[in-house]
Design a protein around this motif. Structure first.
Motif, PDB file in Angstrom:
ATOM      1  N   ARG A   1       9.626   1.187  -1.838  1.00  0.00           N
ATOM      2  CA  ARG A   1       8.946   1.313  -0.546  1.00  0.00           C
ATOM      3  C   ARG A   1       7.647   0.527  -0.669  1.00  0.00           C
TER       4      ARG A   1
ATOM      5  N   GLN B   1       4.103  -0.985   1.460  1.00  0.00           N
ATOM      6  CA  GLN B   1       3.195  -1.076   2.602  1.00  0.00           C
ATOM      7  C   GLN B   1       2.410  -2.359   2.417  1.00  0.00           C
TER       8      GLN B   1
ATOM      9  N   GLN C   1       5.700  -1.663   6.929  1.00  0.00           N
ATOM     10  CA  GLN C   1       6.183  -0.630   6.017  1.00  0.00           C
ATOM     11  C   GLN C   1       7.684  -0.859   5.869  1.00  0.00           C
TER      12      GLN C   1
ATOM     13  N   ARG D   1      -1.265   0.798  11.167  1.00  0.00           N
ATOM     14  CA  ARG D   1      -0.495   1.569  10.186  1.00  0.00           C
ATOM     15  C   ARG D   1      -0.500   3.032  10.602  1.00  0.00           C
TER      16      ARG D   1
ATOM     17  N   GLU E   1       2.067   6.740   9.778  1.00  0.00           N
ATOM     18  CA  GLU E   1       3.218   7.280   9.052  1.00  0.00           C
ATOM     19  C   GLU E   1       4.460   7.340   9.931  1.00  0.00           C
TER      20      GLU E   1
END
Length: 181
Positions: free
Chosen positions: A126, A128, A142, A166, A168
């Motif tokens: 993963r 970012q 992301q 950004r 979540e």
């Protein structure tokens, strides 16, 4: 190491998905499957789909893409079945490099990514990152890359959220809902 030779096709594919997409500003999560695969994902709006023949490593594969645009975010999931004997880890690593290079991205965070049913490969990650849109404006990115086995074949998957800011969401829900059943 295997190379992925489809950066311009991938960019045009993502732009085509964006151009075709019309979505309400509210998230309306829905289950999405992919032809020839047990992969299931959740997307926050009605996806547009396309399939393109691309070269990954030394093989030509069908890349299945589903994506949609939501507010100032673009969400996409891509998957392909690899031929037997293909080096999934090398292909994932090449795919990551191409994706990040195309976005002129600076990686802010990188961590291993795994889900039940997914293979534990070093390139399953993963990420970012902060990148640039084609017009030079900044874009938050992301993304995850992974692989899973289905019958006698290996499938690879890449999910990504490009957004102005950004957040979540929707990335956390998108990545948590990826499953091979």
């Amino acid at each position: 190491m295997s190379k992925i030779s489809f950066p311009s096709r991938l960019a045009s594919l993502l732009l085509a998905v964006l151009a075709l997409t019309a979505c309400s500003p509210e998230m309306d999560w829905r289950s999405v499957g992919f032809e020839g695969s047990t992969l299931k994902v959740q997307l926050p709006c009605k996806p547009d789909r396309t399939t393109r023949r691309v070269t990954m490593g030394a093989s030509s594969v069908d890349l299945h893409v589903a994506g949609c645009e939501l507010d100032h975010s673009m969400v996409a999931v891509m998957t392909a079945q690899l031929p037997q004997g293909a080096d999934a880890n090398a292909i994932l690593l090449g795919w990551q490099n191409i994706t990040l290079d195309n976005a002129r991205a600076r990686v802010d965070a990188r961590q291993p990514w795994s889900k039940s049913g997914m293979m534990a490969l070093p390139a399953s990650e993963r990420v970012q990152a902060l990148g640039q849109r084609p017009d030079g404006r900044p874009v938050q990115m992301q993304a995850v890359w992974g692989a899973f086995a289905q019958a006698e074949h290996m499938h690879i998957v890449h999910a990504v959220v490009y957004s102005d800011k950004r957040s979540e969401e929707p990335a956390a829900t998108l990545f948590d809902a990826i499953a091979s059943r």
